[in-house]
Design an enzyme around this catalytic site. Structure first.
Site, PDB file in Angstrom:
ATOM      1  N   VAL A  32       0.826  -1.200   0.000  1.00 57.90           N
ATOM      2  CA  VAL A  32       0.000   0.000   0.000  1.00 57.90           C
ATOM      3  C   VAL A  32       0.864   1.255   0.000  1.00 57.90           C
ATOM      4  O   VAL A  32       0.590   2.221  -0.722  1.00 57.90           O
ATOM      5  CB  VAL A  32      -0.957  -0.002   1.217  1.00 57.90           C
ATOM      6  CG1 VAL A  32      -1.594   1.366   1.424  1.00 57.90           C
ATOM      7  CG2 VAL A  32      -2.046  -1.054   1.043  1.00 57.90           C
ATOM      8  N   GLU A  33       1.909   1.239   0.796  1.00 55.82           N
ATOM      9  CA  GLU A  33       2.734   2.439   0.955  1.00 55.82           C
ATOM     10  C   GLU A  33       3.537   2.767  -0.298  1.00 55.82           C
ATOM     11  O   GLU A  33       3.573   3.930  -0.728  1.00 55.82           O
ATOM     12  CB  GLU A  33       3.687   2.266   2.146  1.00 55.82           C
ATOM     13  CG  GLU A  33       3.021   2.198   3.509  1.00 55.82           C
ATOM     14  CD  GLU A  33       2.472   3.546   3.960  1.00 55.82           C
ATOM     15  OE1 GLU A  33       2.774   4.573   3.316  1.00 55.82           O
ATOM     16  OE2 GLU A  33       1.730   3.571   4.964  1.00 55.82           O
TER      17      GLU A  33
END
Length: 327
Positions: free
Chosen positions: A117-118
């Site tokens: 996600v990051e």
């Protein structure tokens, strides 16, 4: 029209900003000089080199977890590519993930999902100079300048402690760095030299994986610390919301306090189990989940319900994909 054109250019591009002359700079300089980490001349030079970029503040204020419905937000992160690459990432770094799980009790797919996600597993760690991000947000943000100004101080200390050039490091619009996107204070306090090579390098997969696991366990004890071998969240139906606070930052209820108003829970919970009620905006309707302490541990990484739910659901999808691809 000329003045309007100049304003639009200022809003869309970074400009040289002599933050060394800003009223807040004097205290920062005195503190860091007094700590023995910097000379006044070094700090004046760094602050003069910082570039102001108001677009970064706009980006922070309009982050998708603040402005989109859950289906819109979910679609950003739960796509076939990110699921498939997450399973590959688990296989490529399985020894590091296994060691982190043994040390911290975090499922490998959950840590992989955070990094997915990051930064798309390291594919996109941010295009902005961290100095510019933190100076712009720390000196100029209308509501969160205190937080970002503190992170600017931590960033300058981090650079001295690790031998980084503060004019070179790149990261997100908020100043987060590396595969695991740690803010400078977290980099200093929770970053690990997980491959024991003498450097804490969050652009390295081993250090990023170990540090993300360490973060979930040790960022905040008590209600938001990760609990090994415990679940994260379950979908439920709500009979009535009367008196129930939704989307809090902590699991502020006991299951026994809510169970008369909730149905459809697929597991049996002890009445003393700490829980919180999560509401997801579907656009035309709402969906509800019961969050356990581990859900709120993920929220310590980013205090937004959509972020934590995206990480959790991506981790479930990655784990399933990895299981299917196992010979």
């Amino acid at each position: 029209m000329k003045h309007l054109s100049c304003l639009l250019i200022l809003l869309c591009t970074s400009v040289q900003a002599d933050y060394s002359a800003h009223p807040k700079a004097a205290g920062l300089i005195d503190e860091l000089v007094g700590s023995g980490h910097y000379s006044k001349g070094e700090l004046l030079h760094i602050l003069r080199e910082a570039r102001q970029n108001p677009k970064l503040i706009e980006t922070e204020q309009k982050a998708p977890e603040k402005t989109r419905t859950w289906p819109e937000y979910r679609a950003i992160f739960l796509d076939d590519w990110r699921i498939r690459k997450g399973a590959e990432y688990l296989r490529t770094h399985r020894e590091t993930f296994a060691r982190a799980q043994a040390s911290y009790g975090i499922p490998p797919a959950l840590v992989a999902a955070i990094i997915g996600v990051e930064t798309r597993y390291g594919g996109y760690t941010g295009p902005h100079r961290v100095l510019d991000s933190l100076a712009t947000q720390g000196f100029d943000h209308p509501t969160r300048s205190t937080f970002f100004f503190s992170e600017l101080k931590h960033f300058l200390l981090l650079c001295k402690e690790h031998g980084f050039d503060p004019l070179q490091l790149q990261g997100s619009y908020a100043g987060a760095m590396g595969l695991s996107q740690f803010m400078p204070s977290n980099y200093r306090h929770l970053g690990l030299d997980y491959d024991a090579n003498g450097a804490v390098d969050l652009w390295d997969n081993h250090d990023a994986i170990g540090s993300a696991a360490n973060y979930l366990v040790n960022f905040q004890s008590g209600k938001r610390a990760w609990q090994a071998n415990q679940s994260v969240a379950f979908p439920v139906q709500v009979r009535t919301l009367d008196g129930i606070e939704i989307n809090s930052k902590y699991p502020q209820y006991r299951w026994g306090d809510l169970k008369a108003q909730i149905s459809g829970l697929a597991v049996a919970l002890d009445d003393e189990q700490a829980v919180g009620l999560i509401e997801l905006d579907l656009g035309a309707s709402k969906a509800y989940w019961l969050g356990l302490p581990n859900f709120y541990s993920i929220m310590s990484y980013n205090p937004r319900v959509y972020y934590a739910m995206a990480v959790f659901q991506l981790s479930e999808a990655i784990a399933a994909a990895a299981l299917q691809s196992t010979p």
